[in-house]
Design an enzyme around this catalytic site. Structure first.
Site, PDB file in Angstrom:
ATOM      1  CG  MET A   4      -3.436 -29.563  20.774  1.00 38.27           C
ATOM      2  SD  MET A   4      -3.335 -31.120  19.891  1.00 38.27           S
ATOM      3  CE  MET A   4      -1.894 -30.877  18.887  1.00 38.27           C
TER       4      MET A   4
ATOM      5  NE  ARG B 220       0.685  -5.817   2.380  1.00 45.09           N
ATOM      6  CZ  ARG B 220      -0.214  -5.779   3.379  1.00 45.09           C
ATOM      7  NH1 ARG B 220       0.003  -6.445   4.500  1.00 45.09           N
ATOM      8  NH2 ARG B 220      -1.321  -5.064   3.260  1.00 45.09           N
TER       9      ARG B 220
ATOM     10  CE  LYS C 247      -7.241  -8.090   6.492  1.00 41.20           C
ATOM     11  NZ  LYS C 247      -6.177  -7.252   5.924  1.00 41.20           N
TER      12      LYS C 247
ATOM     13  CE1 TYR D 230       3.456 -32.563  27.512  1.00 40.53           C
ATOM     14  CE2 TYR D 230       1.886 -30.846  26.924  1.00 40.53           C
ATOM     15  CZ  TYR D 230       2.252 -32.180  26.956  1.00 40.53           C
ATOM     16  OH  TYR D 230       1.403 -33.128  26.438  1.00 40.53           O
TER      17      TYR D 230
HETATM   18  C1  LIG Z   1      -6.547  -5.933   6.372  1.00 38.73           C
HETATM   19  C2  LIG Z   1      -6.563  -4.732   5.525  1.00 38.73           C
HETATM   20  C3  LIG Z   1      -7.169  -3.557   5.981  1.00 38.73           C
HETATM   21  C4  LIG Z   1      -7.709  -3.399   7.371  1.00 38.73           C
HETATM   22  O1  LIG Z   1      -6.633  -3.199   8.263  1.00 38.73           O
HETATM   23  P1  LIG Z   1      -6.895  -2.972   9.827  1.00 38.73           P
HETATM   24  O2  LIG Z   1      -5.539  -2.675  10.357  1.00 38.73           O
HETATM   25  O3  LIG Z   1      -7.430  -4.253  10.351  1.00 38.73           O
HETATM   26  O4  LIG Z   1      -7.848  -1.863   9.941  1.00 38.73           O
HETATM   27  C5  LIG Z   1      -7.237  -2.482   5.109  1.00 38.73           C
HETATM   28  N1  LIG Z   1      -6.723  -2.573   3.867  1.00 38.73           N
HETATM   29  C6  LIG Z   1      -6.118  -3.694   3.408  1.00 38.73           C
HETATM   30  C7  LIG Z   1      -5.564  -3.703   2.027  1.00 38.73           C
HETATM   31  C8  LIG Z   1      -6.007  -4.806   4.224  1.00 38.73           C
HETATM   32  O5  LIG Z   1      -5.404  -5.899   3.761  1.00 38.73           O
END
Ligand SMILES: *Cc1c(COP(=O)(O)O)cnc(C)c1O
Length: 372
Positions: free
Chosen positions: A316, A134, A39, A268
């Site tokens: 930046m 969640r 992802k 800054y």
């Molecule tokens: C991102 C994610 C993972 C992977 O998690 P890591 O901590 O990066 O290994 C696994 N399952 C779900 C549902 C996720 O959203």
């Protein structure tokens, strides 16, 4: 000439890290299957390079249809798991065209399947909320969800039904006990594969998870993400401790070298003030590149082959670094913000009060990725 900043992406490190987590898990669970989590543009590394480097994985897991499309265009023909499932009926159509496997985390998504699917049946992962609070069905909805999917299975809309949950505290040593017992309680009577473990659970709880799979005679799927990119999911173990290799190295150059006097403020807000005459360097990397603005004075950075520190506030497009004792420092010299030859992304993240996930996935598009 392009601005001197780039992210080197190490294909061999990606492949090594997948092999590494596989070997840890398969030592306990020889039939373990792996979804490589890609992802957020493969945690900033790029979907295409991930497809190539994770060729040994059994599937890819992600959550954007556009990324799924990129993976298919890059030639990925194995399964792809859509981690948040469909958001609309039209997503179901696209998912079917792309041959995706859908997470179902709320009953409304079963309606979408019913309304959207004709033709080729689609594999699903029904998700149980075991305490993360969640995503996922509540325990008292799960049986109903499963029955509805089974009906769709009978009419050829759904193919395999698997079961999944997500751990909230897999990084701690007793962090999965409660959630696994809730999972087993709800799911044990229902057929299908199980999918439980993120990186932390895969690396720390493989024996317990494997024992569960054995006891209930289930094939287990693992979902590692961050460890594939060479970062640690733990506070108490480094990536090196886990034999993981950094896959992203963010390199830049010094674009200015200057001397300051005792009492001079730097950058800054004059957030850093020199207490003696010193040499400083300006690096072509700022928060618009994804370097964390919250990285304070003292955050580690490598100039040439020497470790030094960030000074003052990150701007930046630039950040200042301490060149005390680095006599050879010159304009054009290579600087490593994180990765091979520099501090780990985990260390930089820790200094900036965040996690490596945010640094890797937050690298912005203006930083060219160079595959090596
Ligand atoms: C991102 C994610 C993972 C992977 O998690 P890591 O901590 O990066 O290994 C696994 N399952 C779900 C549902 C996720 O959203």
């Amino acid at each position: 000439m392009p601005r001197p900043i780039q992210a080197d992406i190490d294909r061999l490190a990606l492949t090594h890290n997948l092999a590494r987590v596989s070997s840890v898990v398969r030592a306990h669970d020889p039939t373990a299957q792996f979804w490589a989590v890609v992802k957020a543009n493969a945690y900033g590394h790029g979907i295409e390079v991930a497809c190539e480097s994770f060729a040994a994985a059994d599937g890819l897991a992600l959550l954007d249809l556009s990324e799924a499309n990129r993976a298919r265009s890059a030639g990925w023909s194995k399964p792809i798991l859509l981690l948040e499932g469909p958001f609309s009926v039209s997503d179901v159509h696209v998912a079917q065209q792309l041959g995706l496997t859908l997470v179902i985390h709320q009953l409304g998504q079963i309606e979408m399947l019913r309304a959207g699917l004709i033709g080729r049946p689609i594999a699903v992962y029904l998700k149980l909320d075991t305490g993360m609070n969640r995503l996922g069905l509540q325990a008292d909805q799960y049986q109903r969800g499963f029955e509805q999917l089974s009906l769709l299975q009978q009419v050829g809309i759904v193919s395999a039904i698997s079961h999944m949950t997500h751990f909230a505290c897999a990084d701690s040593f007793d962090g999965i006990d409660e959630q696994t017992s809730r999972f087993v309680e709800v799911v044990q009577g229902l057929p299908g594969d199980w999918c439980l473990s993120n990186s932390a659970a895969s690396l720390r709880h493989a024996p317990a998870i494997a024992a569960l799979g054995k006891r209930f005679e289930r094939r287990l799927w693992y979902r590692p993400g961050i460890c594939l990119y060479g970062c640690s999911p733990f506070d108490d173990a480094t990536a090196a401790d886990l034999a993981l290799r950094p896959a992203m190295t963010l390199t830049c150059e010094l674009i200015s070298v200057r001397s300051v006097s005792s009492g001079d403020g730097i950058g800054y807000g004059h957030a850093f003030r020199a207490t003696s005459p010193m040499k400083i360097g300006v690096v072509a990397c700022g928060y618009a590149d994804g370097y964390p603005r919250h990285a304070p004075t003292g955050t580690p950075v490598a100039v040439g082959d020497q470790m030094t520190r960030v000074l003052g506030r990150v701007s930046m497009d630039m950040v200042m670094v301490d060149l005390t004792g680095i006599d050879s420092a010159h304009v054009g010299q290579r600087v490593v913000m994180w990765g091979q030859g520099g501090p780990s992304a985990d260390l930089v993240a820790q200094s900036a009060a965040t996690i490596s996930y945010e640094l890797l996935s937050g690298l912005t598009n203006r930083v060219p990725r160079v595959i090596c």
